[in-house]
Design a protein around this motif. Structure first.
Motif, PDB file in Angstrom:
ATOM      1  N   LEU A 216      58.050  28.219  12.303  1.00 14.36           N
ATOM      2  CA  LEU A 216      57.740  27.252  13.103  1.00 14.36           C
ATOM      3  C   LEU A 216      58.627  25.830  12.947  1.00 14.36           C
ATOM      4  N   ILE A 217      59.635  26.002  12.041  1.00 13.84           N
ATOM      5  CA  ILE A 217      60.483  24.737  11.757  1.00 13.84           C
ATOM      6  C   ILE A 217      61.518  24.669  12.955  1.00 13.84           C
ATOM      7  N   ASP A 218      61.746  23.380  13.209  1.00 19.18           N
ATOM      8  CA  ASP A 218      62.837  22.933  13.933  1.00 19.18           C
ATOM      9  C   ASP A 218      64.190  22.953  13.337  1.00 19.18           C
ATOM     10  N   GLU A 219      64.895  23.966  13.171  1.00 19.61           N
ATOM     11  CA  GLU A 219      66.153  24.056  12.516  1.00 19.61           C
ATOM     12  C   GLU A 219      67.155  23.288  13.198  1.00 19.61           C
ATOM     13  N   GLY A 220      67.337  23.037  14.401  1.00 17.39           N
ATOM     14  CA  GLY A 220      68.171  22.405  15.182  1.00 17.39           C
ATOM     15  C   GLY A 220      67.916  20.848  14.972  1.00 17.39           C
ATOM     16  N   TYR A 221      66.712  20.336  15.077  1.00 18.45           N
ATOM     17  CA  TYR A 221      66.283  18.915  14.834  1.00 18.45           C
ATOM     18  C   TYR A 221      66.665  18.564  13.457  1.00 18.45           C
ATOM     19  N   LEU A 222      66.515  19.311  12.467  1.00 19.88           N
ATOM     20  CA  LEU A 222      66.811  19.157  11.156  1.00 19.88           C
ATOM     21  C   LEU A 222      68.123  19.156  10.870  1.00 19.88           C
ATOM     22  N   ALA A 223      68.921  19.850  11.545  1.00 13.53           N
ATOM     23  CA  ALA A 223      70.588  19.852  11.186  1.00 13.53           C
ATOM     24  C   ALA A 223      70.807  18.307  12.013  1.00 13.53           C
ATOM     25  N   ARG A 224      70.411  18.118  13.371  1.00 15.26           N
ATOM     26  CA  ARG A 224      71.001  16.992  13.938  1.00 15.26           C
ATOM     27  C   ARG A 224      70.540  15.548  13.240  1.00 15.26           C
ATOM     28  N   ARG A 225      69.331  15.478  12.963  1.00 14.05           N
ATOM     29  CA  ARG A 225      68.600  13.990  12.647  1.00 14.05           C
ATOM     30  C   ARG A 225      68.213  13.910  11.275  1.00 14.05           C
ATOM     31  N   THR A 226      68.267  14.811  10.327  1.00 13.59           N
ATOM     32  CA  THR A 226      67.682  14.723   8.823  1.00 13.59           C
ATOM     33  C   THR A 226      68.645  15.074   7.572  1.00 13.59           C
ATOM     34  N   VAL A 250      40.905  24.362   0.174  1.00 10.18           N
ATOM     35  CA  VAL A 250      40.901  24.442   1.398  1.00 10.18           C
ATOM     36  C   VAL A 250      41.321  26.068   1.590  1.00 10.18           C
ATOM     37  N   PRO A 251      40.281  26.821   2.589  1.00  8.86           N
ATOM     38  CA  PRO A 251      40.717  28.097   2.813  1.00  8.86           C
ATOM     39  C   PRO A 251      41.976  28.415   3.289  1.00  8.86           C
ATOM     40  N   VAL A 252      42.515  29.605   2.946  1.00  3.22           N
ATOM     41  CA  VAL A 252      43.833  30.009   3.798  1.00  3.22           C
ATOM     42  C   VAL A 252      43.781  30.088   5.044  1.00  3.22           C
ATOM     43  N   PRO A 253      42.874  30.733   5.694  1.00  2.00           N
ATOM     44  CA  PRO A 253      42.802  30.839   7.189  1.00  2.00           C
ATOM     45  C   PRO A 253      42.909  29.590   7.892  1.00  2.00           C
ATOM     46  N   LEU A 254      42.089  28.394   7.297  1.00  2.00           N
ATOM     47  CA  LEU A 254      42.162  27.215   7.941  1.00  2.00           C
ATOM     48  C   LEU A 254      43.561  26.314   7.926  1.00  2.00           C
ATOM     49  N   MET A 255      44.098  26.794   6.703  1.00  2.24           N
ATOM     50  CA  MET A 255      45.592  26.303   6.707  1.00  2.24           C
ATOM     51  C   MET A 255      46.690  26.863   7.621  1.00  2.24           C
ATOM     52  N   ARG A 256      46.328  27.961   7.862  1.00  5.40           N
ATOM     53  CA  ARG A 256      47.432  28.855   8.664  1.00  5.40           C
ATOM     54  C   ARG A 256      46.893  28.334  10.204  1.00  5.40           C
ATOM     55  N   GLU A 257      45.443  28.327  10.472  1.00  5.73           N
ATOM     56  CA  GLU A 257      45.222  27.784  12.018  1.00  5.73           C
ATOM     57  C   GLU A 257      45.750  26.400  12.325  1.00  5.73           C
ATOM     58  N   ALA A 258      45.877  25.431  11.327  1.00 10.32           N
ATOM     59  CA  ALA A 258      46.080  23.854  11.368  1.00 10.32           C
ATOM     60  C   ALA A 258      47.753  24.100  11.461  1.00 10.32           C
ATOM     61  N   VAL A 259      48.589  24.854  10.866  1.00 11.47           N
ATOM     62  CA  VAL A 259      49.767  24.849  10.960  1.00 11.47           C
ATOM     63  C   VAL A 259      50.410  25.619  12.318  1.00 11.47           C
ATOM     64  N   ARG A 260      49.445  26.473  12.637  1.00  9.48           N
ATOM     65  CA  ARG A 260      49.970  27.012  14.151  1.00  9.48           C
ATOM     66  C   ARG A 260      49.169  26.107  15.352  1.00  9.48           C
ATOM     67  N   LEU A 261      48.509  25.189  14.922  1.00 13.35           N
ATOM     68  CA  LEU A 261      48.385  24.374  16.133  1.00 13.35           C
ATOM     69  C   LEU A 261      49.298  23.524  16.352  1.00 13.35           C
TER      70      LEU A 261
END
Length: 680
Positions: A216-226, A250-261
């Motif tokens: 889910l990381i924006d590799e293009g943004y990271l290369a251009r702007r950071t 914090v349960p792992v399933p909640l972490m995964r759901e947060a990251v996907r959102l």
């Protein structure tokens, strides 16, 4: 706002107020204008053990000036210190900083905003090159598809802000809240990550780990702007989900759901507040959330980004114009030669005559009356006896001073300890600008005159500067002070040079930076580049270290502190409003029903909470909304229920923020008869 017979009519054209909304504190604030114990004449003690008695302004000001001269002749300029407040207008914050550096020639000026925004400010400065609480307009909140809010209970601390969250929900947006308590805000959320106090940094690193693992990381943004992502990637590789669950709870399933959102949203905001920031690791914790936002490509993208929520009336502007120990107007660094030259020219002094950085707020309060420390303190707009950590120590240091001067309109717990108390005007009685959480400079106009004999802070500062024979001019009219502030801020990060009172009124506020009167202002500051030398944001690798003071056999519970809906800051004002006091009349200790059962206590039972620094006594509130290993206390009360008798003054090494949000305590049931005996 306009005041009439104790009521308030809010402006309805300022987006931060969402259609003219005010919370209960705002609607009832007019009562303070006629508070029975309002201070309307100067008060002074003949000697330290004498009572405060009414005196003339001439006598009070002459006493202060004479004592300052005596102390500085004996101990040097830095022996006189100044402590300001995040509720002061921009004009007053600016003039106070000028007064300290020019009239007093002291390095020792800081303010209670050090307890509020300093970690977020330090993290944003090193990541983006610029600290503006929200670098986007507040309207973007309602437009975001997903919001992650770390450590903020806005439903109680900023009720008008909730209207933006409601609008976000109405259009299908999702809200993620990180908090050890299931607060009113957390109950509105789609996802509540109930962390162990002091582990937010580990959670942020764990969320970034998952974002990388799930592509889910924006590799293009990271290369251009950071810059710096690879070092961060290496560190967060060690924050695999199961390890983070063990650290944070914090349960792992909640972490995964947060990251996907977050990672799949078209627009998203990552926001932090005091719960994540008021730690000895606060700067690094905010940095970890900034890293997450940058990894997802959010900052500088329209409708997305990272921001922090300010906590005081002028929390943003109050830190921009010189009442912070290391800063000059325009958010300039006081140790920057070019900044010193520019500001010295405006003030009519030599750059070499300006002092260097002074002590931060907690360090300053701890040094009062010690060998080599300040012997006098002037307080404007703050009540550190209630609001500072380890407040027993603060009381001891204030008592050791040769001179304590407090400018206030109510007899706060700090004011009643002063040698001289100067009566000041309230918000409705004087004009000035404030800068809100989105960086919009607003004009607050006087609605009524101050009582006879009361002076505004600008008048007090000018009168003292005259008696100290200070160089330069100390205007008493707010607009005249603002004109000088414009010049002093020109070319700085917080450039107000293009903002005028006329423009503020005409345009309903102007966003800084605004480097010229023809400039439209800057609602979104990072669309094209960040404020770093190369225009790229910095990702900085940070490691979880946990709280400065962990639980143990002697102190087996975590204490966290915060605000409640009916009260504000040290409670000096809200505890005097009947409706607010009726809503929450006393401090309390919130604990989980399981813990209550183990302690054999129920609602209303008196308990003693003890840390390594002191003890408080308060009644229990049993709740299912808090973790079983954590207790909560609001910090608005003085006396035996003062939460900051317990809190840890351990400091963040970068921001110098104290660790308000977590310390180790034990809780014991006590009997009312025993309390009465101890208080006798």
């Amino acid at each position: 706002m306009f005041v009439d017979a104790g009521t308030i009519t809010p402006r309805d054209d300022i987006p931060a107020n969402s259609g003219g909304a005010l919370c209960q504190k705002g609607w009832t604030a007019g009562e303070l204008l006629t508070a029975p114990d309002r201070i309307t004449v100067p008060l002074m003690r003949a000697h330290r053990d004498a009572p405060l008695e009414e005196v003339s302004w001439h006598a009070a000001l002459e006493r202060i000036a004479a004592e300052i001269h005596r102390i500085q002749r004996a101990h040097g300029p830095d022996a006189v210190a100044v402590f300001g407040g995040g509720g002061l207008t921009n004009e007053k914050a600016y003039q106070l900083g000028k007064f300290a550096r020019v009239a007093l020639r002291t390095a020792n000026i800081d303010y209670n905003g050090r307890f509020c925004m300093s970690s977020a400010a330090a993290a944003q400065n090193r990541a983006f090159g610029l600290d503006r609480g929200l670098p986007v307009p507040i309207n973007d909140v309602a437009e975001a598809d997903v919001i992650l809010l770390a450590g903020g209970n806005v439903a109680e601390t900023m009720p008008p802000f909730v209207r933006h969250l409601t609008a976000q929900r109405d259009r299908g947006g999702r809200l993620i809240v990180i908090d050890p308590r299931n607060t009113s805000t957390a109950r509105r959320a789609d996802l509540h990550l109930q962390v162990t106090p002091g582990t937010d940094l580990a959670l942020a690193n764990g969320l970034l780990h998952l974002a990388i693992a799930e592509g889910l990381i924006d590799e293009g943004y990271l290369a251009r702007r950071t810059r710096g992502f690879e070092a961060v990637r290496t560190v967060v590789n060690a924050y695999w989900p199961e390890r983070v669950e063990r650290i944070t709870g914090v349960p792992v399933p909640l972490m995964r759901e947060a990251v996907r959102l977050l990672g799949t949203a078209a627009t998203a905001l990552v926001l932090t507040a005091r719960g994540a920031e008021q730690h000895a690791t606060g700067t690094d914790t905010v940095t970890a959330f900034i890293n997450l936002a940058l990894g997802l490509g959010l900052p500088g993208r329209r409708g997305s980004g990272f921001g922090c929520l300010t906590g005081q009336g002028n929390g943003q502007g109050g830190r921009e114009h010189g009442q912070k120990a290391d800063q000059l107007p325009g958010y300039r660094r006081i140790d920057d030669p070019a900044a010193r030259e520019h500001v010295a020219r405006v003030w009519g002094v030599e750059p070499g005559d300006l002092p260097g950085p002074g002590l931060s707020a907690t360090e300053l309060l701890g040094a009062l009356g010690t060998t080599g420390g300040p012997r006098a303190l002037l307080v404007f707009g703050s009540n550190p006896v209630v609001s500072a950590p380890d407040s027993t120590r603060v009381e001891e240091r204030l008592a050791a001073l040769d001179l304590l001067v407090v400018a206030d309109f109510l007899p706060s717990e700090t004011a009643v300890r002063a040698d001289v108390v100067l009566p000041t005007a309230q918000w409705a009685e004087e004009t000035g600008t404030i800068t809100n959480l989105e960086g919009r400079v607003l004009l607050r106009q006087a609605a009524q005159p101050a009582p006879a004999g009361v002076r505004g802070d600008l008048e007090i500062i000018a009168a003292l500067a005259e008696r100290l024979k200070a160089a330069g001019r100390y205007a008493t009219e707010p607009e005249e002070v603002f004109e000088e502030l414009r010049t002093a801020s020109a070319g700085g990060l917080a450039d107000y040079s293009g903002i005028t009172y006329e423009r503020i009124v005409k345009e309903t506020g102007v966003f800084w930076p605004c480097p010229g009167e023809g400039h439209p202002g800057t609602p979104r500051v990072f669309l094209d580049r960040f404020a770093t030398p190369d225009g790229r944001a910095r990702l900085i690798a940070v490691e979880h270290r946990g709280p400065a003071e962990d639980v143990c056999d002697a102190y087996p519970l975590y204490l966290t502190t915060g605000r409640v809906l009916a009260h504000y800051q040290s409670g000096t004002q809200t505890r005097r409003v009947r409706a607010l006091l009726d809503a929450v009349p006393d401090a309390y200790v919130e604990l989980h029903s399981d813990l209550a059962g183990r302690l054999d206590v129920a609602d209303g039972t008196s308990v003693r909470v003890t840390s390594r620094r002191g003890s408080v006594v308060a009644a229990v509130r049993v709740s299912e909304a808090i973790r079983r290993d954590t207790v909560f206390m609001p910090f608005h009360w003085a006396g035996a229920a003062r939460a900051n008798l317990l809190t840890n003054p351990a400091l963040d090494p970068t921001s110098r923020m104290p660790e308000f949000k977590v310390c180790a305590v034990r809780v014991e049931k006590i009997h009312v008869e025993k309390i009465r005996a101890e208080m006798a």
